[in-house]
Motif scaffolding. Structure first.
Motif, PDB file in Angstrom:
ATOM      1  N   ILE A   1       0.833  -1.199   0.000  1.00  0.00           N
ATOM      2  CA  ILE A   1       0.000   0.000   0.000  1.00  0.00           C
ATOM      3  C   ILE A   1       0.872   1.255   0.000  1.00  0.00           C
ATOM      4  CG2 ILE A   1      -1.774   1.275   1.278  1.00  0.00           C
ATOM      5  CD1 ILE A   1      -2.663  -1.336   2.500  1.00  0.00           C
TER       6      ILE A   1
ATOM      7  N   ASP B   1      -2.541   5.981  -0.723  1.00  0.00           N
ATOM      8  CA  ASP B   1      -3.683   5.064  -0.641  1.00  0.00           C
ATOM      9  C   ASP B   1      -4.061   4.796   0.818  1.00  0.00           C
ATOM     10  OD1 ASP B   1      -3.887   4.862  -3.371  1.00  0.00           O
ATOM     11  OD2 ASP B   1      -2.709   3.020  -3.513  1.00  0.00           O
TER      12      ASP B   1
ATOM     13  N   ARG C   1      -5.894   7.863   2.140  1.00  0.00           N
ATOM     14  CA  ARG C   1      -7.214   8.035   1.532  1.00  0.00           C
ATOM     15  C   ARG C   1      -8.180   6.926   1.948  1.00  0.00           C
ATOM     16  NH1 ARG C   1      -8.138  10.988  -3.091  1.00  0.00           N
ATOM     17  NH2 ARG C   1      -9.403   9.300  -3.922  1.00  0.00           N
ATOM     18  N   ASP C   2      -7.679   5.694   1.988  1.00  0.00           N
ATOM     19  CA  ASP C   2      -8.560   4.547   2.173  1.00  0.00           C
ATOM     20  C   ASP C   2      -8.792   4.193   3.640  1.00  0.00           C
ATOM     21  OD1 ASP C   2     -10.171   2.442   1.204  1.00  0.00           O
ATOM     22  OD2 ASP C   2      -8.517   1.029   1.473  1.00  0.00           O
ATOM     23  N   VAL C   3      -7.809   4.481   4.489  1.00  0.00           N
ATOM     24  CA  VAL C   3      -7.932   4.134   5.914  1.00  0.00           C
ATOM     25  C   VAL C   3      -8.036   5.393   6.777  1.00  0.00           C
ATOM     26  CG1 VAL C   3      -6.867   2.938   7.867  1.00  0.00           C
ATOM     27  CG2 VAL C   3      -6.654   1.976   5.562  1.00  0.00           C
TER      28      VAL C   3
ATOM     29  N   LYS D   1      -9.007   8.358   6.308  1.00  0.00           N
ATOM     30  CA  LYS D   1     -10.203   9.211   6.228  1.00  0.00           C
ATOM     31  C   LYS D   1     -11.324   8.735   7.156  1.00  0.00           C
ATOM     32  CE  LYS D   1     -12.402   6.754   2.366  1.00  0.00           C
ATOM     33  NZ  LYS D   1     -12.940   6.886   1.003  1.00  0.00           N
ATOM     34  N   HIS D   2     -11.248   7.481   7.619  1.00  0.00           N
ATOM     35  CA  HIS D   2     -12.301   6.942   8.484  1.00  0.00           C
ATOM     36  C   HIS D   2     -12.020   7.184   9.969  1.00  0.00           C
ATOM     37  CE1 HIS D   2     -14.380   5.000   5.178  1.00  0.00           C
ATOM     38  NE2 HIS D   2     -13.243   4.439   4.788  1.00  0.00           N
TER      39      HIS D   2
ATOM     40  N   ARG E   1      -9.693  -5.275   8.935  1.00  0.00           N
ATOM     41  CA  ARG E   1     -10.499  -5.141   7.722  1.00  0.00           C
ATOM     42  C   ARG E   1      -9.992  -6.046   6.608  1.00  0.00           C
ATOM     43  NH1 ARG E   1     -11.032   0.405   4.339  1.00  0.00           N
ATOM     44  NH2 ARG E   1      -8.988  -0.296   3.600  1.00  0.00           N
ATOM     45  N   GLU E   2      -8.669  -6.165   6.459  1.00  0.00           N
ATOM     46  CA  GLU E   2      -8.115  -7.027   5.416  1.00  0.00           C
ATOM     47  C   GLU E   2      -8.510  -8.481   5.630  1.00  0.00           C
ATOM     48  OE1 GLU E   2      -5.892  -8.299   2.083  1.00  0.00           O
ATOM     49  OE2 GLU E   2      -6.583  -6.300   2.699  1.00  0.00           O
TER      50      GLU E   2
ATOM     51  N   SER F   1     -16.377   1.377   6.497  1.00  0.00           N
ATOM     52  CA  SER F   1     -15.935   1.210   5.111  1.00  0.00           C
ATOM     53  C   SER F   1     -16.599   0.038   4.397  1.00  0.00           C
ATOM     54  CB  SER F   1     -14.409   1.035   5.061  1.00  0.00           C
ATOM     55  OG  SER F   1     -14.012  -0.175   5.680  1.00  0.00           O
ATOM     56  N   GLU F   2     -17.050  -0.957   5.171  1.00  0.00           N
ATOM     57  CA  GLU F   2     -17.622  -2.154   4.549  1.00  0.00           C
ATOM     58  C   GLU F   2     -19.107  -2.313   4.836  1.00  0.00           C
ATOM     59  OE1 GLU F   2     -15.252  -3.994   2.701  1.00  0.00           O
ATOM     60  OE2 GLU F   2     -14.150  -2.186   3.309  1.00  0.00           O
TER      61      GLU F   2
END
Length: 421
Positions: free
Chosen positions: A129, A133, A136-138, A140-141, A177-178, A208-209
């Motif tokens: 990663i 990324d 942006r992907d983690v 931001k939460h 999450r992964e 996110s999910e």
């Protein structure tokens, strides 16, 4: 209530949890995949980590599948601790520790069959990663305000905490999450000090999910005075036999205090409830027999080191106090016994001392006169052989394994000398 939840509560393995009714219903729905992580911040796991493995073994016995994560990436960072900033270990060192710990945890849980445990390394996904990324992907939460509310962060604000350690919670949440995405893992367990990380991962999965996940935090095991269980004056009780010998390991649990031993037995023994209840009854009626301590020491040493090593440890303890032959102990056990006794080192080239001097050097008598008096009174021993001559001198035949001598005054005061070659 779900039978497994009831069992875990009885064993004292639940300090924190998400909704237990919802978790119980989830476990009743069918096999659940659950994970626990181990960061390689040392070459071995320790007693606190073993609590997590006992929980995973209980889950597996109930038909669920464990995932054992060894943190090749999180181990490069280190979870924030109250004491201050961690020293970052070299990547090659961490890589070596990952392999050692993978072997350790893999040897303590069943890896075979349909519900066999899976070993995973978070470096396999975090290493791919990019920083952009990840943010942006983690990132931001996550609310910085909530991150600042974590107890360990608040305790470090005055003394200082690096952005690296501050961000650790994001990495562990990414792991959950992964595993949720790729393996359907819906439950994370960990020590009570990991509860904030566990709930952060659950929240990330929800945000996110749109998924639902669960968590259990185990208690920190303590002694009756509140100090941490699994610590000794010389340091941590490790599971690696080179760092804590099977003899020292067995002795540690044999010496568990009466007030807490049944609690430890529930955690570290897999004996059924009725058998542990009976041991507890015997312990309360006749604590001097130390039935619970013996069961605890035997069960946990068998699990971690195997029955042959436990029997060697028992033989060593018996030999120390004259109930069997010291000469029958192997070199490794002799070395472990000498270390635990705080063996005095005699430099190479020095002549062998008198028995009186050996007693003094090993610390079993305070002076030469006391040593002579012990011999005169029939209470001095070399390798469990009574010494009758106050002028006796150690001979090469007295050196066990060619380098150790065990000296004793009376029944219980034991010391050792190690003669360097």
């Amino acid at each position: 209530m779900n039978a497994l939840i009831d069992e875990l509560q009885w064993r004292g393995l639940i300090a924190h949890s998400t909704d237990l009714d919802a978790l119980g219903a989830h476990l009743d729905e069918g096999p659940v995949s659950a994970y626990v992580g181990f960061d390689p911040t040392a070459p071995s796991i320790h007693m606190g980590n073993l609590v997590q493995l006992m929980l995973m073994r209980a889950l597996q016995r109930a038909g669920h599948q464990p995932f054992l994560l060894v943190g090749g990436s999180t181990g490069l960072i280190g979870d924030p601790k109250q004491a201050g900033e961690r020293v970052m270990n070299d990547a090659s060192v961490v890589e070596g520790w990952v392999e050692r710990i993978r072997a350790q945890v893999g040897g303590l849980i069943d890896l075979d069959g349909q519900r066999g445990a899976r070993l995973v390394n978070n470096l396999d996904w975090t290493g791919r990663i990019s920083a952009l990324d990840f943010l942006r992907d983690v990132g931001k939460h996550f609310s910085v305000n909530r991150m600042l509310d974590r107890e360990v962060v608040k305790s470090r604000l005055d003394s200082g905490i690096s952005y690296t350690e501050f961000s650790y919670v994001l990495l562990q949440s990414l792991d959950f999450r992964e595993l949720y995405r790729t393996h359907g893992v819906t439950m994370q367990t960990g020590g009570s000090d990991q509860w904030g990380n566990i709930t952060a991962g659950i929240d990330l999965i929800r945000r996110s999910e749109g998924g639902k996940a669960h968590g259990i935090g185990t208690p920190l095991l303590t002694k009756a005075d509140g100090t941490k269980f699994g610590k000794t004056e010389s340091g941590t009780v490790w599971l690696d036999p080179e760092m804590t010998s099977p003899y020292a390991f067995h002795q540690y649990f044999l010496n568990a205090e009466d007030a807490m031993v049944v609690s430890y037995l529930k955690v570290f023994s897999e004996r059924p409830r009725d058998e542990i209840d009976e041991i507890a009854r015997q312990q309360e009626e006749k604590p001097f027999l130390r039935v619970a301590q013996r069961a605890l020491a035997d069960d946990i040493t068998d699990l971690v080191h195997g029955r042959p090593e436990r029997e060697s440890a028992e033989a060593a303890a018996a030999a120390l106090f004259g109930r069997s032959e010291l000469a029958e102990l192997d070199d490794r056990t002799l070395a472990a016994v000498a270390k635990e006794l705080g063996a005095a080192t005699v430099p190479a080239g020095e002549s062998l001392p008198s028995v009186v001097d050996a007693l003094v050097t090993a610390g079993v008598v305070p002076s030469k006169s006391a040593g002579r008096r012990a011999i005169d009174e029939g209470g001095a021993y070399v390798n469990n052989v009574k010494v009758t001559d106050p002028d006796a001198v150690l001979s090469p035949d007295d050196l066990l394994g060619g380098r150790y001598a065990i000296v004793r005054r009376g029944k219980k005061t034991v010391g050792a000398l190690e003669f360097q070659r």
